[in-house]
Motif scaffolding. Sequence first.
Motif, PDB file in Angstrom:
ATOM      1  N   ALA A 199      -5.029  -3.307  -7.147  1.00  0.00           N
ATOM      2  CA  ALA A 199      -5.888  -4.470  -7.394  1.00  0.00           C
ATOM      3  C   ALA A 199      -6.908  -4.173  -8.492  1.00  0.00           C
ATOM      4  O   ALA A 199      -7.165  -5.027  -9.361  1.00  0.00           O
ATOM      5  N   SER A 200      -7.483  -2.979  -8.474  1.00  0.00           N
ATOM      6  CA  SER A 200      -8.472  -2.616  -9.493  1.00  0.00           C
ATOM      7  C   SER A 200      -7.853  -2.538 -10.876  1.00  0.00           C
ATOM      8  O   SER A 200      -8.460  -2.953 -11.866  1.00  0.00           O
ATOM      9  N   PHE A 201      -6.631  -2.011 -10.949  1.00  0.00           N
ATOM     10  CA  PHE A 201      -5.954  -1.939 -12.245  1.00  0.00           C
ATOM     11  C   PHE A 201      -5.714  -3.347 -12.797  1.00  0.00           C
ATOM     12  O   PHE A 201      -5.928  -3.605 -13.984  1.00  0.00           O
ATOM     13  N   LEU A 202      -5.264  -4.248 -11.929  1.00  0.00           N
ATOM     14  CA  LEU A 202      -5.038  -5.623 -12.366  1.00  0.00           C
ATOM     15  C   LEU A 202      -6.331  -6.263 -12.876  1.00  0.00           C
ATOM     16  O   LEU A 202      -6.346  -6.946 -13.901  1.00  0.00           O
ATOM     17  N   TYR A 203      -7.418  -6.016 -12.160  1.00  0.00           N
ATOM     18  CA  TYR A 203      -8.681  -6.670 -12.503  1.00  0.00           C
ATOM     19  C   TYR A 203      -9.322  -6.055 -13.743  1.00  0.00           C
ATOM     20  O   TYR A 203      -9.681  -6.763 -14.690  1.00  0.00           O
ATOM     21  N   TYR A 204      -9.465  -4.739 -13.770  1.00  0.00           N
ATOM     22  CA  TYR A 204     -10.194  -4.104 -14.870  1.00  0.00           C
ATOM     23  C   TYR A 204      -9.370  -3.985 -16.143  1.00  0.00           C
ATOM     24  O   TYR A 204      -9.932  -3.720 -17.203  1.00  0.00           O
TER      25      TYR A 204
ATOM     26  N   GLY B  91       0.800  -1.202   0.000  1.00  0.00           N
ATOM     27  CA  GLY B  91       0.000   0.000   0.000  1.00  0.00           C
ATOM     28  C   GLY B  91       0.839   1.261   0.000  1.00  0.00           C
ATOM     29  O   GLY B  91       0.293   2.360   0.099  1.00  0.00           O
ATOM     30  N   ASP B  92       2.145   1.110  -0.124  1.00  0.00           N
ATOM     31  CA  ASP B  92       3.048   2.257  -0.185  1.00  0.00           C
ATOM     32  C   ASP B  92       2.953   2.881  -1.575  1.00  0.00           C
ATOM     33  O   ASP B  92       3.263   2.231  -2.579  1.00  0.00           O
ATOM     34  N   TRP B  93       2.522   4.144  -1.665  1.00  0.00           N
ATOM     35  CA  TRP B  93       2.246   4.756  -2.967  1.00  0.00           C
ATOM     36  C   TRP B  93       3.436   4.712  -3.923  1.00  0.00           C
ATOM     37  O   TRP B  93       3.271   4.320  -5.084  1.00  0.00           O
ATOM     38  N   PRO B  94       4.660   5.096  -3.521  1.00  0.00           N
ATOM     39  CA  PRO B  94       5.781   5.021  -4.470  1.00  0.00           C
ATOM     40  C   PRO B  94       6.018   3.608  -4.997  1.00  0.00           C
ATOM     41  O   PRO B  94       6.305   3.415  -6.185  1.00  0.00           O
ATOM     42  N   THR B  95       5.885   2.606  -4.119  1.00  0.00           N
ATOM     43  CA  THR B  95       6.078   1.218  -4.554  1.00  0.00           C
ATOM     44  C   THR B  95       4.964   0.788  -5.494  1.00  0.00           C
ATOM     45  O   THR B  95       5.210   0.144  -6.529  1.00  0.00           O
ATOM     46  N   VAL B  96       3.730   1.139  -5.158  1.00  0.00           N
ATOM     47  CA  VAL B  96       2.595   0.780  -6.007  1.00  0.00           C
ATOM     48  C   VAL B  96       2.704   1.448  -7.372  1.00  0.00           C
ATOM     49  O   VAL B  96       2.416   0.832  -8.410  1.00  0.00           O
ATOM     50  N   LEU B  97       3.120   2.704  -7.409  1.00  0.00           N
ATOM     51  CA  LEU B  97       3.264   3.393  -8.693  1.00  0.00           C
ATOM     52  C   LEU B  97       4.350   2.746  -9.557  1.00  0.00           C
ATOM     53  O   LEU B  97       4.202   2.651 -10.785  1.00  0.00           O
ATOM     54  N   ALA B  98       5.433   2.288  -8.922  1.00  0.00           N
ATOM     55  CA  ALA B  98       6.468   1.582  -9.676  1.00  0.00           C
ATOM     56  C   ALA B  98       5.918   0.274 -10.243  1.00  0.00           C
ATOM     57  O   ALA B  98       6.180  -0.070 -11.409  1.00  0.00           O
ATOM     58  N   LEU B  99       5.151  -0.453  -9.439  1.00  0.00           N
ATOM     59  CA  LEU B  99       4.549  -1.703  -9.925  1.00  0.00           C
ATOM     60  C   LEU B  99       3.559  -1.437 -11.055  1.00  0.00           C
ATOM     61  O   LEU B  99       3.501  -2.188 -12.038  1.00  0.00           O
ATOM     62  N   LEU B 100       2.769  -0.367 -10.929  1.00  0.00           N
ATOM     63  CA  LEU B 100       1.804  -0.047 -11.979  1.00  0.00           C
ATOM     64  C   LEU B 100       2.504   0.334 -13.278  1.00  0.00           C
ATOM     65  O   LEU B 100       2.024   0.004 -14.371  1.00  0.00           O
TER      66      LEU B 100
END
Length: 253
Positions: A136-141, A57-66
Amino acid sequence: MWFKLSCLRRLWPALLLSPLILSLLLSPDLNREVFLAVHQGARMVPAVCWRLLNVLGDWPTVLALLLALSWRRPDKLPALLFGCGVGVFLAIVLKAGFAVPRPPLVLPPGAVQLLDDLPGNGSFPSGHAMASATLASFLYYSGMARKGLWLSAGVVLVMCARLATGVHWPLDVTVGALLGWAAMYGACRWAWPQGWPAGLSARLQSLMLPAVGLQLLWLLYKPGSHEEYGLRLAVCALVFVAGCWRWWRARLR
C-alpha cells in the motif's frame, strides 16, 4: 502551519498506529481481549473470505505484484528493493528474536478456531501485515494510487484477516503494519529518489523475473490445501507471463 499539515499528511499512519501499539504494550490483557473479540466476531464472515484476504499479505505474492508495479515506475525500483529488503529482514529477525507464541498455543483449547495451517515461526510481528502495508505504501508514495484511505482500508482488512484466521495477536499486526509502512516510506523518500539509469533498472527487473518463475514452480510442485492457493497461483502466473512478454518484446527492438 503548512509544515505541520504536510507532516501530518506524510506521517498519519504512524500517528494513528503508535497510540494503539502503546496501549497494547502496556496492557497484555487488552491484547488478548481484542484478539478474542475480533476472532469471534469474524466468524460471521465465511472463512474463505479471510483466507483470500491473506493473499494480499503473502510476501512472495506481494513481491510479484511490486515487480509488476515497478514496470510502470522503473524510477521507483530502488525504493522497491530497499523497502522490501528491510521489511523481510525485520520480519525474520524480530520473529526469531522475540519468539512470541501464537494464540492457539497460549489460549485454552476451543478458544481459537484456526482457519489455516498454523505457521511454525514466531508470532511477532505479523509478516502479512508488514507486506500489505509495504504494498500500500509503495502504491501511495510512488504516486500510482492517490486514495490513501482505500489503501489503508485494505491493510486493515489484512490485519483483521490474520486475527480471524487465528494466527496473530493485535500487537503483531499493528507493529507489522507500522514497520511495513516505515520501511517503504523511508525507501521511497531516501533510496535514490530520482531512480537508477534506465538500462540498469531494466536489467535488474529481468533478473528478478526468474525468482517469480521459481515461485510459480514451487506453487505447482506443492499445491495448497485451501482456496487462496488458486489466487496466489494466478497472480504469480500472470506476473511471470507478462514479464516474459515484456522481456521478449524488448529483445526484438
